[in-house]
Design an enzyme around this catalytic site. Structure first.
Site, short mmCIF file in Angstrom:
data_model
loop_
_atom_site.label_atom_id
_atom_site.label_comp_id
_atom_site.label_asym_id
_atom_site.label_seq_id
_atom_site.Cartn_x
_atom_site.Cartn_y
_atom_site.Cartn_z
NE ARG A 117 58.89 -8.42 72.96
CZ ARG A 117 59.74 -9.40 72.75
NH1 ARG A 117 61.00 -9.30 73.06
NH2 ARG A 117 59.35 -10.51 72.18
CG ASP A 119 66.51 -9.48 70.98
OD1 ASP A 119 66.57 -8.38 70.42
OD2 ASP A 119 65.56 -10.29 70.78
CB CYS A 176 69.43 -9.27 67.86
SG CYS A 176 67.66 -9.26 67.55
CG ASP A 232 62.43 -8.89 64.72
OD1 ASP A 232 63.42 -9.63 64.78
OD2 ASP A 232 61.86 -8.43 65.73
#
Ligand code: DGJ
Length: 737
Positions: A438, A473, A521, A543
């Site tokens: 990512r 996160d 998360c 998600d």
């Protein structure tokens, strides 16, 4: 209660017994773990010794005493037991043969916390510490056992101490090891991947080793640090089951080994793969805690023990045992594409609908217009938010909502000021390619200065604004693990040190901002584990916001984790993960059983839908205390899911029933409720039922559509049923009158 007599420890409460005996070789043997049995002077008759002519034995002339067969408490490899061991320690000469003999023990009230690690706490708990020693290599090992008076569980952890002169290496340090008498069990695990976490899998045990683990740096979406062993005929409501959960968020191993004699060894702890710990003289190493639940009341009995323990004795802070605010989160509504104005528009309508907390997700910092930049630069992106986080939070507060903010503290993008200043903060192996994930890299949280740097950057923003909630996160797994701060011989300490760094940042933030509600998360539910609940009492479950997929995920998650810890939002349709269309009703009916909130732009729904949303929020406010703090029961899964919450006083019960696919000319659907008071009379939808009726006869549900011939001559001759089509749901509230 903990008793010691005749070289035997009996740890027990009204529900559970755990019995350990000091064996003839001065090691500890395991006699029993299961339903409470009465205490007595001696349990020697429970010791199983069994001779074979080929097994290695410890005492000359006594073939019966063989470690190959004896059930042990904290077994080692190399002296006759060929199963995987609970621990391995290598001494200076390279040998990992050890001899941990009983030295002393302490029985006390209360329990200590484990420095740097999450751990259970409370008043109503007794502790047993058994000190074992290997004099030759100077190793002391303390086995810790805790029993809460009201939980059918034993909690274990282990401390290693170097009491010698030479450095030792710990190669394996499981938190618990349990040898069960037989192997007639089905093993349940919670497995998946991104967006389909914690689906239930089960299968009968077979000879040999079966295990789940993580080596990703998080507990992972692939496997959850939990297993259950249930008898083949155990159901949700009846029968025996053992549940094991690790209070840890890093690499773990949960392993079951069925040996030649059908003894089942259950090991739970830090994954020994890629793990080693240097223990110099006087140093101490502590394992995380492992929770071993016993239930003879089926899987729900097991789950309720986990839920109660985690809610009362693991979660901390202001939100412990407190209902959670209804959230609107802008992620699926805007992704990175928002301005102060568009955010305020979403917040205003949300407030009008009754929502309580606005959460600004990814995209508010650095120059973050997409996922290629700015992680690590935790200061506001003025192009999007010209009045800063402070200005936005004030405006949101003025609307009557509290304000929450997203961070991804463990990460950095190459395009960032943080990376420019500290490229060495990235986890990377010298001379090797760095894998991408990512567009971001993981920061080396095994280094204190990295943790402190991120702490300061986060504080600089949090201090400026009235922030009530933080979503933490974590969106990629660790690759090329290595730390510049560790000596070559200690590189295998990295993964554990990394998670200790994560815990220490949480601890710092909690100490400084005790009123902030944290939601953990990791790309959804990739770090939904008991360790995290100690810091963040709720987690973004997945998600995947599709109502159908959420049925599998929430049902599976509830095996271990309380409803109040499960982040659950109503999102737009077609759903962003699976493109499925489900009704607004069904999406809310599923999301009610969690923290509840919305993840869409309510300005984009029709006026009728907005009215429906207002009704949903009013419903949830009325019943959230019961849903989030009551007792949760799973009832059915498959094409028809159902679950139930019952208030502690049993006066209110809420049933959620969900149909995935419709079938033609279906059978009558009836659900037997559980956990009610048999003598209470409950009203529901204008009818009344006694508790015993609802539990024994069952509740007959809305009739499914039976098909309607279009020809005039059939019309009005029969009732075709109101529950029509695929993806439907029904909520029933039972109120004692
Ligand atoms: C993954 C999370 O699970 C989402 O909810 C969202 O916060 C995104 N990350 C943001 O990048």
């Amino acid at each position: 209660m903990i008793k010691f007599s005749n070289k035997t420890f009996h740890i027990y409460n009204d529900d559970v017994s755990y019995i350990i005996k000091i064996l003839d070789n001065n090691h500890l043997g395991q006699l029993y773990f299961g339903k409470a049995i009465r205490d007595r002077e001696s349990f020697d008759h429970l010791l199983v010794e069994k001779g074979t002519n080929l097994a290695p034995c410890l005492f000359e002339g006594n073939l019966d005493f063989s470690l190959e067969v004896i059930k042990q408490e904290y077994p080692s490899y190399g002296t006759g037991d060929y199963r995987d061991p609970a621990y391995q320690v290598t001494s200076k000469n390279g040998s990992s043969i050890t001899d941990l003999g009983y030295k002393s023990h302490v029985i006390k009230k209360g329990k200590r916390s484990i420095k740097g690690l999450p751990s259970t706490y409370g008043e109503n708990v007794d502790t047993l510490e058994i000190n074992l020693e290997d004099e030759l290599i100077g190793l002391e090992v303390t086995l810790r056992y805790h029993v809460f008076s009201n939980i059918s569980a034993i909690i274990r952890s282990v401390e290693f101490k170097n009491i010698g002169q030479e450095t030792l290496k710990i190669d394996r340090a499981m938190s618990s090891s349990l040898d069960l008498y037989d192997a007639n069990f089905e093993m349940i695990t919670l497995d998946g991947a991104w967006a389909r976490e914690r689906h239930i899998n089960s299968g009968m045990l077979r000879k040999g080793i079966q295990s789940i683990s993580s080596s990703r740096g998080t507990s992972s979406a692939m496997h959850n640090p939990f297993i259950a062993l249930k008898r083949p005929n155990t159901t949700e409501h009846i029968g025996e089951v053992y549940g094991f959960a690790l209070i840890y968020s890093g690499n773990f191993l949960a392993q079951v080994e069925v040996d030649a004699y059908d003894v089942t060894r259950v090991l739970l702890g830090i994954n020994p793969f890629e793990f080693q710990w240097r223990l110099r003289p006087d140093e101490i190493f502590n394992t995380p805690e492992s929770v071993m639940v016993y239930s003879d009341k089926g899987l729900n009995g097991m789950s309720q023990n986990f839920h109660n323990l985690f809610r009362n004795n693991l979660m901390r802070g202001k939100y412990k045992n407190k209902t959670r605010p209804i959230v609107i989160n802008n992620w699926e509504a805007t992704y990175f594409d928002f301005t102060e104005e568009s955010i305020l528009k979403i917040a205003k309508t949300a407030k009008e609908a009754g929502i309580e907390l606005f959460v600004l997700d990814d995209g508010w910092f650095g120059k973050r217009d997409n996922d290629s930049t700015s992680l690590g630069d935790w200061s506001v992106y003025l192009k999007k938010l010209p009045h800063g986080i402070k200005g936005l939070a004030e405006k949101i507060n003025r609307l009557g909502l509290s304000f929450g903010l997203w961070f991804e503290p463990e990460m950095v993008n190459e395009i960032s000021n943080l990376y420019k200043e500290h490229p060495d903060y990235v986890i990377q192996t010298p001379g090797r390619n760095r894998s991408y994930g990512r567009n971001q890299y993981v920061l080396d949280f095994s280094r204190e200065e990295v943790v402190v740097c991120i702490f300061k950057k986060m504080c600089a923003t949090i201090d400026t604004a009235n922030i009530a909630y933080i979503k933490w996160d974590m969106n990629r797994n660790i690759t090329e693990a290595f730390s510049y701060s560790l000596e070559a011989t200690c590189q295998k300490e990295f993964f554990h040190r990394y998670i200790l760094g994560v815990y220490s940042l949480y601890e710092k933030l909690l100490a400084r901002f005790p009123d902030i509600l944290f939601e953990s998360c990791a790309s959804g539910g990739a770090r939904f584990d008991a360790g995290m609940l100690y810091y963040a009492p709720q987690a973004w479950t997945s998600d995947d916001t599709d109502a159908i997929e959420r049925l599998h995920i929430q049902y599976g998650s509830s095996m271990v984790y309380p409803i109040i810890s499960m982040g659950s939002h109503v999102a737009a349709v077609p759903n962003h993960q699976v493109e499925r269309i489900t009704s607004l009703k069904m999406r809310a009916d599923v999301a009610y059983f969690g923290t509840f909130g919305y993840e869409l732009d309510l300005n984009k729904v029709s006026p009728t839908d907005l009215e429906q949303v207002k009704g949903q929020i009013a419903f949830f406010k009325k019943y959230r205390e019961i849903i989030q703090l009551g007792d949760f029961y799973r009832l059915t899964q498959g094409n028809f899911y159902s679950w139930l919450v019952v208030s502690p006083n049993k006066k209110t019960a809420i049933l959620g029933y969900y149909k995935i696919l419709a079938s033609p000319n279906p059978s009558i659907k009836k659900i037997n409720l559980v956990g009610l008071d048999a003598n209470f009379k409950y009203s529901c939808n204008g009818k009344s039922y006694f508790g015993d009726e609802l539990m024994n006869v069952g509740m007959i549900l809305e009739t499914e559509f039976t098909g309607l011939m279009q020809a005039e001559s059939f019309k009005g001759k029969y009732t075709p049923g109101t529950d029509k089509g695929d993806f439907t749901s029904q909520i029933y509230v039972f109120q004692a009158v």
